[in-house]
Scaffold this motif. Sequence first.
Motif, PDB file in Angstrom:
ATOM      1  N   GLN A 111      11.849  62.600  39.410  1.00 17.97           N
ATOM      2  CA  GLN A 111      13.172  63.187  39.192  1.00 17.97           C
ATOM      3  C   GLN A 111      14.054  62.264  38.346  1.00 17.97           C
ATOM      4  N   LYS A 112      13.875  60.972  38.524  1.00 14.29           N
ATOM      5  CA  LYS A 112      14.717  60.003  37.811  1.00 14.29           C
ATOM      6  C   LYS A 112      14.260  59.756  36.372  1.00 14.29           C
ATOM      7  N   VAL A 113      13.039  60.127  36.053  1.00 11.07           N
ATOM      8  CA  VAL A 113      12.523  59.914  34.694  1.00 11.07           C
ATOM      9  C   VAL A 113      12.990  61.085  33.832  1.00 11.07           C
ATOM     10  N   ARG A 114      13.916  60.796  32.915  1.00  6.57           N
ATOM     11  CA  ARG A 114      14.581  61.837  32.150  1.00  6.57           C
ATOM     12  C   ARG A 114      14.164  61.806  30.676  1.00  6.57           C
ATOM     13  N   PRO A 115      13.857  62.971  30.091  1.00  5.75           N
ATOM     14  CA  PRO A 115      13.465  63.005  28.679  1.00  5.75           C
ATOM     15  C   PRO A 115      14.665  62.754  27.768  1.00  5.75           C
ATOM     16  N   GLN A 133      17.677  68.683  40.984  1.00  3.51           N
ATOM     17  CA  GLN A 133      16.636  68.602  42.008  1.00  3.51           C
ATOM     18  C   GLN A 133      15.266  68.917  41.419  1.00  3.51           C
ATOM     19  N   GLY A 134      14.242  68.380  42.065  1.00  7.25           N
ATOM     20  CA  GLY A 134      12.873  68.619  41.602  1.00  7.25           C
ATOM     21  C   GLY A 134      12.365  67.474  40.747  1.00  7.25           C
ATOM     22  N   ASP A 135      11.115  67.593  40.307  1.00 10.23           N
ATOM     23  CA  ASP A 135      10.509  66.507  39.546  1.00 10.23           C
ATOM     24  C   ASP A 135      10.777  66.603  38.047  1.00 10.23           C
TER      25      ASP A 135
END
Length: 278
Positions: A201-205, A234-236
């Motif tokens: 969830q914390k890894v953002r494009p 929320q979510g991956d």
Amino acid sequence: MKKTLFMLFLFALFFLGITMALANPWERAGLPSNGQEQSIGSYANGCLQGGEAMPLVGEGYQVIRPSRNRYYGHPDMIAYLTKLAGKTKGFGLDDLLIADISMPRGGNFTSGHSSHQTGLDADIWLSFAPERLKKSIVEKPTAISMVDLKSYSLRRDNWLQEHAVLFQVAASEPEVARIFVHPVIKETLCEMTWEDRTWLQKVRPWWGHHYHMHVRLRCPDGSASCVDQATPPQGDGCGSELISWRPKPKDEQKKVVKTTKKKRVKIKPEQCLVVLRQ
């Protein structure tokens, strides 16, 4: 004649660069300010009080391009990076290459970053150092991209299992708010099998982050004037949101009309003026 004009042009560019640097008080500050450590303002419009320098070499890491003087952060960030490097070293990874964190008192850069202003952002290159780097290489390292930007695909000759370990360990720490990476790297992580996927969830494009990861911490305790970023959805993050980043075929691309909007001038928090004077 042409050579003379060219030399004059280069001199003008050099002089302009020096003038711009001198005009930026944040880049003139060579040392951290006094006072209790605090991240002030937002990631892209703030400053850093009582910052701490990252030791240039430590267990599991090396700081690159130190002459830029951008290896200062909030003590929480320095502690996080030190802890991360120790953990990845324990997993058998070679040294991490720590790049820009913040300037001694944070603040905005003349060029390069819009964020990294509060000591809570740090870039970690996706290259590992199996041994102590020579000084010449430390100052001018070669970035290794994980993504073929033209084909929008992973460069599997550069991607290692160790990269996946690094992302999982880095994002699993509770103080981490976000980790920005190129969408292709996010897709790669999403396609892998994980017992626990919550950290994804914390890894953002985000565009541009194909040779490094950009770690962002939450506002620390005691930094009352620090402005946190909204919590990721929320979510991956591996569904339609991620798919929307993929380039569209030319026949589906909408023509973008460029507008010349004036950029809004950002006013820094008043506390930042105090930080500059300390």
